[in-house]
Motif scaffolding. Structure first.
Motif, PDB file in Angstrom:
ATOM      1  N   GLN A 108      63.850  22.451  49.436  1.00 35.40           N
ATOM      2  CA  GLN A 108      63.192  23.647  48.868  1.00 35.40           C
ATOM      3  C   GLN A 108      63.056  23.579  47.341  1.00 35.40           C
ATOM      4  OE1 GLN A 108      61.660  25.993  50.867  1.00 35.40           O
ATOM      5  NE2 GLN A 108      62.260  24.488  52.401  1.00 35.40           N
ATOM      6  N   MET A 109      64.158  23.442  46.639  1.00 35.72           N
ATOM      7  CA  MET A 109      64.097  23.342  45.184  1.00 35.72           C
ATOM      8  C   MET A 109      65.242  22.477  44.682  1.00 35.72           C
ATOM      9  SD  MET A 109      64.244  26.335  42.244  1.00 35.72           S
ATOM     10  CE  MET A 109      62.737  27.156  42.790  1.00 35.72           C
ATOM     11  N   ASN A 159      70.541  25.668  48.442  1.00 35.78           N
ATOM     12  CA  ASN A 159      69.427  25.035  47.720  1.00 35.78           C
ATOM     13  C   ASN A 159      69.138  25.813  46.438  1.00 35.78           C
ATOM     14  OD1 ASN A 159      67.222  27.074  48.174  1.00 35.78           O
ATOM     15  ND2 ASN A 159      67.645  26.561  50.313  1.00 35.78           N
ATOM     16  N   LYS A 175      66.374  27.167  45.401  1.00 30.32           N
ATOM     17  CA  LYS A 175      65.511  28.336  45.567  1.00 30.32           C
ATOM     18  C   LYS A 175      66.341  29.598  45.823  1.00 30.32           C
ATOM     19  CE  LYS A 175      61.577  29.874  48.402  1.00 30.32           C
ATOM     20  NZ  LYS A 175      62.163  30.789  49.387  1.00 30.32           N
ATOM     21  N   GLU A 180      62.385  20.284  55.035  1.00 27.06           N
ATOM     22  CA  GLU A 180      63.072  21.346  55.763  1.00 27.06           C
ATOM     23  C   GLU A 180      64.514  20.956  56.041  1.00 27.06           C
ATOM     24  OE1 GLU A 180      61.130  22.815  59.202  1.00 27.06           O
ATOM     25  OE2 GLU A 180      59.152  22.864  58.264  1.00 27.06           O
ATOM     26  N   SER A 234      56.980  17.083  47.544  1.00 27.32           N
ATOM     27  CA  SER A 234      57.697  18.170  46.877  1.00 27.32           C
ATOM     28  C   SER A 234      58.932  18.502  47.693  1.00 27.32           C
ATOM     29  CB  SER A 234      56.800  19.401  46.776  1.00 27.32           C
ATOM     30  OG  SER A 234      57.565  20.523  46.368  1.00 27.32           O
ATOM     31  N   TRP A 235      59.995  18.937  47.005  1.00 31.19           N
ATOM     32  CA  TRP A 235      61.209  19.329  47.715  1.00 31.19           C
ATOM     33  C   TRP A 235      60.940  20.487  48.677  1.00 31.19           C
ATOM     34  CZ3 TRP A 235      65.490  16.718  48.388  1.00 31.19           C
ATOM     35  CH2 TRP A 235      65.856  15.733  47.467  1.00 31.19           C
ATOM     36  N   ASN A 236      59.920  21.320  48.376  1.00 30.31           N
ATOM     37  CA  ASN A 236      59.673  22.438  49.296  1.00 30.31           C
ATOM     38  C   ASN A 236      58.986  21.999  50.585  1.00 30.31           C
ATOM     39  OD1 ASN A 236      56.947  22.252  48.607  1.00 30.31           O
ATOM     40  ND2 ASN A 236      57.061  23.913  47.107  1.00 30.31           N
ATOM     41  N   ASN A 247      60.019  19.582  40.637  1.00 31.37           N
ATOM     42  CA  ASN A 247      60.401  19.801  42.042  1.00 31.37           C
ATOM     43  C   ASN A 247      59.771  18.774  42.976  1.00 31.37           C
ATOM     44  OD1 ASN A 247      62.179  21.449  43.555  1.00 31.37           O
ATOM     45  ND2 ASN A 247      60.466  22.429  44.579  1.00 31.37           N
TER      46      ASN A 247
END
Length: 301
Positions: free
Chosen positions: A239-240, A206, A208, A116, A111-113, A14
């Motif tokens: 996010q993921m 996404n 997640k 936003e 990280s993708w998380n 991720n």
């Protein structure tokens, strides 16, 4: 920057690396995976009646490539361009293109998380921004380069006609979960899969959200096949990402039998091993929508 195979050795973490570049005073990002090299500007040959965002063409290592002026794409005023300006040579959707920017500054691993999704309130329907990365006292905007190219050349996008040629079949009872962050592509996938006869579609923007939905289903019954017959996922999503989503699905004993197709502009010979490592059943490069339909048929009809 010619070889990115070793950048993220482990698939499905991720994480991604982005090349930060400037246009005017604004900072933007492009996934390192899309970047083949960064060079100093070279002589551009002007093409009459080309799209206004295209400066012309260049010859690079025997290949003729279009040069896209990112200042025009983004509607930004730039200072008089100087020795810092760069050409970002990128490859995705099975094509190469050069992006002309004011400066390339650094590479970030994130990280993708941390990314936003931009609010509809301030981005509008025509925005090229797909994610906002907040770093200390600045923001880096992640751009939708696929959309930038489709705006210039609509023929390079998903072709609904190619799906019509396949003909409609009785596919409507099969349920497909689709994770895709682009509203434009979600609509295109909805329309084209409906055209092919797949009517039972559940979209998530996404990985997640898609994973939480699937995990919720197997809490009710351990047999995921009773609810969903296929997962189709993009790779690049806030996010993921799709690799991490695939890995999570394959690690869950109640979800592992669910076939996963990765549908992404990042499917290249160099990167196919990443999808293999996380257990995807197959990988299709955008914009090959007809091939995606045929692969779905193969796994769930």
């Amino acid at each position: 920057m010619s070889n990115h195979k070793g950048i993220l050795l482990e698939s499905g973490t991720n994480e991604l690396e982005i090349v930060e570049f400037q246009v005017g005073t604004n900072k933007f990002g492009i996934n390192v995976i899309k970047v083949k090299e960064i060079i100093q500007p070279i002589t551009v040959t002007y093409i009459p009646h080309a799209h206004p965002n295209v400066e012309g063409i260049v010859q690079l290592r025997g290949e003729v490539l279009p040069v896209v002026d990112m200042a025009k794409v983004l509607g930004l005023q730039t200072n008089t361009r100087d020795e810092q300006e760069k050409y970002i040579v990128a490859e995705f959707n099975k094509q190469r293109v050069v992006f002309h920017v004011d400066n390339v500054t650094q590479i970030h691993r994130i990280s993708w998380n941390q990314i936003e999704k931009p609010s509809d309130i301030y981005q509008g329907s025509s925005s090229h921004v797909i994610g906002v990365i907040k770093r200390e006292d600045e923001m880096i905007l992640l751009l939708d380069f696929e959309r930038i190219i489709v705006d210039i050349n609509p023929e390079s996008g998903i072709n609904v006609e190619s799906v019509k040629k396949l003909g409609k079949r009785e596919r409507s009872d099969k349920k497909i979960v689709i994770a895709e962050d682009s509203p434009l592509l979600r609509k295109l996938l909805h329309d084209t899969l409906n055209e092919a006869g797949y009517m039972n579609l559940e979209f998530f923007e996404n990985g997640k959200d898609a994973l939480e939905y699937l995990e919720g289903l197997v809490k009710v019954t351990s047999d995921i096949a009773e609810h969903v017959q296929m997962l189709v996922t993009d790779i690049e999503m806030p996010q993921m990402d799709g690799h991490h989503l695939t890995r999570k699905v394959k690690e869950n004993p109640n979800l592992t039998k669910l076939p996963v197709l990765i549908f992404s502009s990042l499917i290249t010979d160099d990167l196919r091993h990443k999808g293999d490592q996380v257990g995807a059943e197959d990988q299709i490069s955008k914009p090959e929508i007809a091939e995606l339909v045929l692969k779905i048929d193969k796994f769930i009809l």
